[in-house]
Motif scaffolding. Structure first.
Motif, PDB file in Angstrom:
ATOM      1  N   CYS A 189       5.092 -30.373  31.881  1.00  0.00           N
ATOM      2  CA  CYS A 189       4.558 -29.311  31.520  1.00  0.00           C
ATOM      3  C   CYS A 189       3.857 -28.395  32.591  1.00  0.00           C
ATOM      4  O   CYS A 189       2.793 -28.695  32.785  1.00  0.00           O
ATOM      5  CB  CYS A 189       3.771 -29.630  30.428  1.00  0.00           C
ATOM      6  SG  CYS A 189       4.607 -30.250  28.977  1.00  0.00           S
ATOM      7  N   HIS A 224      -0.036 -31.721  26.910  1.00  0.00           N
ATOM      8  CA  HIS A 224      -0.838 -31.069  27.421  1.00  0.00           C
ATOM      9  C   HIS A 224      -2.388 -31.433  27.503  1.00  0.00           C
ATOM     10  O   HIS A 224      -3.269 -30.980  27.829  1.00  0.00           O
ATOM     11  CB  HIS A 224      -0.995 -29.512  27.000  1.00  0.00           C
ATOM     12  CG  HIS A 224       0.330 -28.823  27.070  1.00  0.00           C
ATOM     13  ND1 HIS A 224       0.491 -27.600  26.745  1.00  0.00           N
ATOM     14  CD2 HIS A 224       1.832 -29.314  27.468  1.00  0.00           C
ATOM     15  CE1 HIS A 224       2.025 -27.245  26.745  1.00  0.00           C
ATOM     16  NE2 HIS A 224       2.574 -28.335  27.396  1.00  0.00           N
ATOM     17  N   ASP A 232       9.465 -29.867  30.145  1.00  0.00           N
ATOM     18  CA  ASP A 232       8.970 -28.617  30.388  1.00  0.00           C
ATOM     19  C   ASP A 232       8.572 -28.264  32.033  1.00  0.00           C
ATOM     20  O   ASP A 232       7.457 -27.621  32.139  1.00  0.00           O
ATOM     21  CB  ASP A 232       7.579 -28.526  29.480  1.00  0.00           C
ATOM     22  CG  ASP A 232       7.859 -28.552  28.245  1.00  0.00           C
ATOM     23  OD1 ASP A 232       9.181 -28.511  27.775  1.00  0.00           O
ATOM     24  OD2 ASP A 232       7.043 -28.627  27.203  1.00  0.00           O
ATOM     25  N   SER A 286       0.519 -26.168  32.185  1.00  0.00           N
ATOM     26  CA  SER A 286       0.450 -25.560  30.755  1.00  0.00           C
ATOM     27  C   SER A 286      -0.943 -25.749  30.108  1.00  0.00           C
ATOM     28  O   SER A 286      -1.485 -26.483  30.178  1.00  0.00           O
ATOM     29  CB  SER A 286       1.612 -26.290  29.941  1.00  0.00           C
ATOM     30  OG  SER A 286       2.745 -26.311  30.585  1.00  0.00           O
ATOM     31  N   TYR A 346       9.303 -22.859  31.738  1.00  0.00           N
ATOM     32  CA  TYR A 346       9.331 -22.312  30.205  1.00  0.00           C
ATOM     33  C   TYR A 346      10.111 -21.104  30.233  1.00  0.00           C
ATOM     34  O   TYR A 346      10.296 -20.243  31.158  1.00  0.00           O
ATOM     35  CB  TYR A 346       7.954 -21.942  29.951  1.00  0.00           C
ATOM     36  CG  TYR A 346       6.894 -23.078  29.488  1.00  0.00           C
ATOM     37  CD1 TYR A 346       6.578 -24.167  30.801  1.00  0.00           C
ATOM     38  CD2 TYR A 346       6.583 -23.293  28.416  1.00  0.00           C
ATOM     39  CE1 TYR A 346       6.060 -25.276  30.542  1.00  0.00           C
ATOM     40  CE2 TYR A 346       5.860 -24.613  28.057  1.00  0.00           C
ATOM     41  CZ  TYR A 346       5.413 -25.545  29.195  1.00  0.00           C
ATOM     42  OH  TYR A 346       4.909 -26.659  28.948  1.00  0.00           O
ATOM     43  N   ASP A 385       4.631 -33.523  27.181  1.00  0.00           N
ATOM     44  CA  ASP A 385       4.527 -32.631  26.065  1.00  0.00           C
ATOM     45  C   ASP A 385       2.993 -32.424  25.436  1.00  0.00           C
ATOM     46  O   ASP A 385       2.925 -30.968  25.143  1.00  0.00           O
ATOM     47  CB  ASP A 385       5.219 -33.159  24.791  1.00  0.00           C
ATOM     48  CG  ASP A 385       5.662 -32.060  23.834  1.00  0.00           C
ATOM     49  OD1 ASP A 385       5.716 -31.024  23.976  1.00  0.00           O
ATOM     50  OD2 ASP A 385       5.036 -32.414  22.681  1.00  0.00           O
ATOM     51  N   HIS A 432      11.201 -26.642  26.598  1.00  0.00           N
ATOM     52  CA  HIS A 432      11.185 -25.384  27.233  1.00  0.00           C
ATOM     53  C   HIS A 432      12.298 -25.028  28.389  1.00  0.00           C
ATOM     54  O   HIS A 432      12.205 -23.938  28.486  1.00  0.00           O
ATOM     55  CB  HIS A 432       9.756 -25.127  27.570  1.00  0.00           C
ATOM     56  CG  HIS A 432       8.678 -24.869  26.406  1.00  0.00           C
ATOM     57  ND1 HIS A 432       8.967 -23.749  25.781  1.00  0.00           N
ATOM     58  CD2 HIS A 432       8.097 -25.642  25.939  1.00  0.00           C
ATOM     59  CE1 HIS A 432       7.811 -23.834  24.742  1.00  0.00           C
ATOM     60  NE2 HIS A 432       7.254 -25.100  24.996  1.00  0.00           N
TER      61      HIS A 432
HETATM   62 FE   LIG Z   1       4.953 -28.372  27.482  1.00  0.00          FE
END
Ligand SMILES: [Fe+2]
Length: 518
Positions: free
Chosen positions: A162, A415, A189, A445, A192, A413, A249
């Motif tokens: 992320c 965060h 991710d 993120s 994005y 995922d 994403h």
């Molecule tokens: Fe994410």
């Protein structure tokens, strides 16, 4: 040159310079392609997107680069001409390329956004190698990679996920690189798809996405180029081989199989563009390309010590139950006919777990596996995009993990860092713990992190099988031996400015139970 000075030199581009002056061995075919380059010379440095390697085996790995003279050129082709370009590559046993052990020439095809994927074999197991590319008279930065060992030994690896580009600087990638992991596991991710400020962090944005929400092939290529232009990300790739897998994403928020979460038409085409751009920008082997499928579920072994089972929890899943979201009272999520992994991946995973002779079996996957109640007080609300939305399949998977040597689940995922106990019955305090789930917070993120102690205390008391949560940005740094897995939850206090230090917020040590199982 020691490891630290390799990093410093790579960051400063000094290896490129030194190599240009003292290249000791010409790569095969170099003179021909360099001669051809004379008449077709490109102006500028084509190696603006850095280099990467991935998926080590005992005798090789895949090397990656993508040529782009102007990474943010509007058509997604990086300012490159519409012809193919030759790229020479070298692999050396030493960081100064005094001992080149393999070399060759690959073609950066215009139709593949001038990306290069070189699959190398025939190398020695369990050792470090250095690599670089040359094209149009220019040398790329040098990268460090390694082959997997044949015998049992230790492994230092990082886990990350992320990295929203607008939300903060990639200091966490730099700190991760400075820890010199032998392997980086990236769980989704990576980029994005949103347009500028399409998804905002509390602290605002520190930089701006390329225009528009990604929809066309040019959009996705351009966005990947923007991310790959970041020097901290380039350093992290140049430091170690990565195992990458996408989540949502890289394509679109919360997609499921062939279904867009927005219901907008044309998702099959969008997904195909996103898959193509993802492959073009990642150190993946060609075997990932399987027609309309981009195959990222795969196994990578680290001698008898460990086997990574990388999963794809997006492409083959049933649509989210009850219109997705965090909800109470969704009975459909308990339907035993629903699948997250899809039947083919399920059989592949089952047989891979059953047949594994590795001491540690590490599942690398995208979404939270542990049950997570988001409602404070009586009642339960769960995230239907996570394994809670596919609960019976989770129970079956935990059954398979229970029969496997030292299973550990690695997740992205969320965060936020989490440490959880995975159980077939999360509501029974006496149910046995089948595996630990280690959830890595995000690289960027959600922007600057925080640590809301009251909120964390509530979340932990609602979910007694979760023992640690931290809302700051960071990554996991893990050290694996035959006897134990020791994991540091690394956090950064801020990313809205550069320069934050990484510190260990929590450490967990998981002893091997292989003896007891044998
Ligand atoms: Fe994410």
């Amino acid at each position: 040159m020691n490891r630290r000075s390799f990093l410093t030199a790579a960051a400063a581009g000094l290896l490129t310079q030194a190599g240009a002056l003292t290249t000791p061995t010409s790569p095969a075919g170099a003179s021909a392609s360099l001669a051809a380059a004379g008449s077709l010379a490109l102006k500028g440095d084509p190696f603006t997107l850095g280099v990467a390697s991935g998926d080590p085996s005992t005798d090789g790995f895949v090397l990656w680069t993508r040529l782009a003279l102007d990474p943010l050129g509007g058509d997604g082709r990086g300012g490159m001409p519409s012809r193919d370009v030759d790229v020479d590559w070298q692999i050396a046993a030493d960081e100064r390329f005094g001992s080149v052990v393999r070399s060759g020439t690959a073609t950066a095809r215009a139709g593949a956004a001038h990306s290069v994927h070189v699959e190398v074999d025939g190398l020695e197991p369990g050792r470090e190698y250095f690599y670089r590319f040359r094209s149009q008279g220019r040398l790329s930065p040098a990268g460090r990679t390694r082959t997997a060992p044949a015998g049992e030994r230790s492994l230092a690896f990082a886990v990350a996920a992320c990295a929203h580009y607008e939300h903060g600087y990639y200091t966490a990638y730099r700190r991760l690189a400075e820890e010199e992991p032998e392997l980086v596991v990236f769980l989704g991710d990576y980029m994005y798809e949103y347009g500028p400020s399409g998804y905002t962090a509390l602290a605002g944005r520190v930089r701006t996405h390329t225009p528009g929400k990604c929809a066309t092939l040019a959009d996705y290529r351009l966005r990947h180029a923007q991310y790959k232009s970041d020097p901290d990300l380039q350093l992290a790739h140049a430091t170690a081989p990565w195992l990458v897998a996408f989540d949502d994403h890289e394509i679109e928020n919360n997609w499921a199989g062939s279904v867009s979460s927005t219901g907008a038409p044309g998702f099959a085409g969008r997904r195909a563009h996103a898959f193509r751009a993802y492959y073009e920008n990642m150190p993946l082997r060609r075997a990932s390309l399987q027609g309309a499928v981009l195959r990222v579920n795969r196994r990578v072994s680290w001698g008898p010590l460990a086997r990574f089972h990388l999963l794809d929890t997006r492409q083959f899943r049933d649509d989210q139950a009850c219109l997705d979201g965090v909800r109470a009272g969704c009975d459909d999520r308990l339907d035993s006919g629903r699948t997250l992994l899809g039947p083919d991946q399920w059989s592949w995973l089952e047989s891979g777990l059953r047949g594994s002779t590795a001491r540690w079996n590490l599942l690398g996957q995208q979404i939270m596996m542990t049950q997570r109640d988001y409602k404070v007080g009586p009642g339960r609300e769960v995230n239907l995009d996570s394994w809670d939305g596919y609960a019976p399949e989770r129970t079956r998977l935990l059954g398979s993990l229970a029969a496997t040597s030292n299973p550990v689940v690695l997740t992205g995922d969320a965060h936020m860092h989490h440490l959880a106990d995975l159980k077939t019955d999360f509501d029974d305090p006496d149910a046995p713990v089948i595996a630990k789930e280690l959830i890595a917070s995000s690289i960027a993120s959600d922007g600057d992190g925080y640590r809301d102690k009251a909120w964390i205390a509530e979340a932990l008391s609602e979910n007694p099988h979760i023992s640690f949560i931290d809302q700051r940005r960071g990554y996991l740094m893990a050290r694996l031996t035959p006897d134990e897995l020791s994991v540091d939850y690394r956090t950064l206090d801020y990313i809205s400015r550069r320069g934050a230090r990484a510190r260990t917020a929590h450490r967990v040590t998981i002893p091997s139970t292989a003896q007891a199982r044998a």
